[in-house]
Design an enzyme around this catalytic site. Structure first.
Site, PDB file in Angstrom:
ATOM      1  N   ASP A 330       0.855  -1.266  -0.090  1.00  0.00           N
ATOM      2  CA  ASP A 330       0.107  -0.242   0.059  1.00  0.00           C
ATOM      3  C   ASP A 330       0.880   1.300   0.007  1.00  0.00           C
ATOM      4  O   ASP A 330       1.859   1.376   0.560  1.00  0.00           O
ATOM      5  CB  ASP A 330      -0.784   0.009   1.257  1.00  0.00           C
ATOM      6  CG  ASP A 330      -1.836   1.291   1.348  1.00  0.00           C
ATOM      7  OD1 ASP A 330      -2.507   1.200   0.570  1.00  0.00           O
ATOM      8  OD2 ASP A 330      -1.720   1.968   2.325  1.00  0.00           O
ATOM      9  N   GLU A 359       1.634   0.074  -4.876  1.00  0.00           N
ATOM     10  CA  GLU A 359       0.499   0.827  -5.063  1.00  0.00           C
ATOM     11  C   GLU A 359       1.242   2.176  -5.487  1.00  0.00           C
ATOM     12  O   GLU A 359       1.629   3.028  -4.670  1.00  0.00           O
ATOM     13  CB  GLU A 359      -0.453   0.998  -4.178  1.00  0.00           C
ATOM     14  CG  GLU A 359      -1.846   2.103  -4.485  1.00  0.00           C
ATOM     15  CD  GLU A 359      -2.337   2.689  -3.426  1.00  0.00           C
ATOM     16  OE1 GLU A 359      -3.741   2.932  -3.431  1.00  0.00           O
ATOM     17  OE2 GLU A 359      -1.842   2.692  -2.107  1.00  0.00           O
TER      18      GLU A 359
END
Length: 616
Positions: A330, A359
């Protein structure tokens, strides 16, 4: 006198108990022999454990150093586990003055060479699931009274916990496997013991523990084993940029520099261009890198070597313990570049064929490509990140497929985006997707027909890269996040007690939903094991009159995709495609099962779509 003596004895006993060495946790709880990196960090947490002296005696294991930080309640032990160390239980002794205590630490035998750590690649299709919103398999775990914040389930509130869990996912593995995907990516499953419940999982409060409302570590490991038995992989969502504000690290900070901006909340700019801006100011760079994502998620300082060692070991621990097949990191660029590069390198060193997708949310190909391993955009450093998420492509897919095609819009947008693939060091390792838990659903509302929807799905599953499908896409789940992120994270109908409709079964789905499901399933099953898609090169032609045509080719096998991006019929001279498709040539359209033969001029119906297997 007897009362006085008894009182004194009672007082000294209580005082002794209060002074005793109280160890509250040890991370990790166990480790393995035979790891390539011989250094092991053990974080010990307990009342004034920093005042204690640690020692151990175990063949092949030495205590190299002990690190004490600002808080007296932490002790970091650094062990060297040589190749001669054998599995077994070692005793670590802690002495503080006249008090002492011991803890048993187990070394396990590492999984044998038959364990497959090949990760995921373009041969796979990931199915993204938010565990709290997919299915509630065990309502008894919806509220755990022993948690500090046992948030109640409220399915009427899109921002509350809804009760989905790992057991619910396991109970629907038949459905997922039958759909035809090859891997499951679960949004974070680790403990989020936070006010409000943190249903999404992105505010970690324990990096070594599955949230008990989802299940246990053992259940998570068992779920992965069941997926492997079905030849499906599992990708684990991790977050190193921040933790939850209820983590012990934030409540009792190991050191002053454990968090960025330690004096208080400073929000990140959410602008990631400072990473490569040649004119960047120090102020902008620091706000982006060091600012907190939100106030309840304090920003970790990965430049602290003890913190980064902990996080890196944690990743290796989950790979080795649970057998996950990949990691999705993330907010990857919000973390320091060099720290994340070293983390990727450490994982690759231990598991050379493992894969990590970061990400990297940029609106331009240059931004995304900058972060991919061996990037051509910056030769001075290497991220060692194999896969990045294709947010630039995702940002235009809805408009591209829904709008009519002229020279600048519609499918031309797809063409223009793919034409920039030269920036990626490996376009086949880019993760492609129409939507996910952080974006609007691809469908803002349920459509009247599936023309543009089918074209978007066909493109996703036949273009370069690693496709990801967001749960519910196959049953036309729709919505946008204008009012709440929870509105694009709705419950899967039929996954929860009391649901009146069960969309896991065809009988409860509408005809349009079944048409969508059957279409996606057909392409997924055709795609599985198809090297033309997973390894083939690509050649495409600029859309003309709204007709977009491209070829995938691998050795003597090839497929041609043709789509009309208009709601009106189009006629086109096919001579422009003669380098890959000549009049009289043809194959089998895998969608309809009917033969397709190229003519000098062809008419294409509104939203026509063909996936033609040209293999002789």
């Amino acid at each position: 006198m007897r009362k006085l003596i008894s009182f004194c004895l009672f007082f000294f006993c209580i005082a002794g108990l209060q002074a005793a060495i109280n160890i509250k946790r040890i991370d990790p709880a166990f480790w393995w022999c035979g790891m390539k990196n011989k250094e092991l960090q053990i974080m010990v947490y307990g009342d004034k454990i920093g005042d204690a002296k640690a020692s151990l005696k175990y063949p092949g294991v030495t205590l190299e150093k002990t690190v004490r930080l600002d808080s007296p309640n932490y002790l970091f032990l650094y062990l060297n586990i040589s190749d001669n160390a054998k599995p077994g239980k070692m005793t670590i002794r802690f002495d503080r003055g006249k008090e002492h205590t011991s803890r048993t630490f187990e070394l396990l035998q590492r999984n044998g060479p038959d364990r497959d750590y090949t990760g995921f690649d373009a041969s796979d299709v990931l199915y993204l699931i938010m565990p709290d919103r997919f299915a509630d398999g065990d309502p008894k775990t919806n509220v755990i009274p022993s948690m500090r914040f046992p948030a109640p389930v409220n399915r009427n509130d899109p921002n509350a916990r809804h009760g989905g869990d790992l057991q619910g996912i396991e109970q629907h593995l038949d459905y997922i496997q039958n759909l035809g995907v090859t891997a499951i990516w679960l949004n974070p499953v680790l403990e989020n013991d936070m006010p409000g419940g943190s249903y999404h999982g992105y505010a970690t409060t324990d990096y070594y523990k599955v949230d008990p409302r989802f299940g246990t570590n053992e259940y998570y490991k068992g779920l992965i084993e069941k997926c492997h038995e079905r030849n499906m992989k599992v990708v684990m969502d991790m977050i190193f940029n921040h933790c939850g504000s209820e983590h012990i690290w934030f409540l009792d900070r190991p050191s002053k520099d454990w968090f960025n901006f330690p004096d208080g909340y400073v929000q990140t700019s959410y602008r990631l261009t400072p990473h490569f801006d040649p004119y960047v100011s120090t102020y902008d760079k620091n706000i982006m890198d060091m600012g907190w994502f939100v106030e309840s998620m304090p920003d970790l300082n990965q430049h602290n070597p003890h913190l980064m060692k902990y996080l890196t070991q944690n990743s290796i621990w989950w790979i080795e313990y649970s057998g996950i097949d990949g990691i999705r990191m993330d907010t990857h660029p919000y973390v320091f570049f060099d720290s994340m590069a070293e983390w990727c390198k450490e994982i690759q060193n231990e598991y050379p064929d493992f894969n990590i997708v970061g990400e990297c949310w940029y609106n331009t190909e240059a931004g995304s490509a900058y972060w991919q391993e061996n990037s051509i955009l910056d030769k001075t450093r290497n991220s060692h990140l194999k896969t990045v998420m294709d947010f630039p492509l995702q940002g235009i897919v809805r408009e591209a497929f829904m709008s009519q095609t002229d020279s600048w819009t519609g499918l031309n947008k797809i063409y223009d985006r793919l034409a920039l693939d030269f920036m990626y060091s490996d376009p086949m390792a880019v993760l492609t997707f129409l939507d996910n838990h952080d974006t609007d659903r691809f469908l803002s509302e349920e459509p009247d027909n599936l023309g543009f929807f089918k074209q978007a799905i066909a493109f996703l599953l036949t273009t370069r890269g690693i496709p990801q499908i967001y749960y519910g896409t196959e049953i036309l789940m729709h919505g946008n996040k204008k009012e709440s992120d929870g509105l694009v994270r709705l419950d899967f109908p039929g996954g929860f007690p009391g649901d009146k409709v069960n969309d896991f079964i065809a009988a409860d789905r509408t005809p349009l939903q079944n048409e969508a499901f059957d279409f996606i399933q057909k392409i997924l099953k055709w795609r599985k094991g198809n090297e033309v898609i997973s390894k083939g090169n690509m050649k495409h032609f600029m859309p003309t009159n709204g007709i977009y045509l491209y070829q995938r080719k691998f050795k003597d096998k090839r497929i041609i995709v043709i789509m009309n991006g208009n709601d009106t019929a189009k006629s086109i001279d096919m001579s422009r495609y003669k380098e890959i498709l000549k009049p009289g040539e043809g194959g089998i359209d895998i969608i309809s099962g009917e033969p397709f033969i190229c003519s000098p001029r062809m008419d294409f119906a509104p939203r026509a779509l063909y996936i033609i297997d040209m293999t002789p």
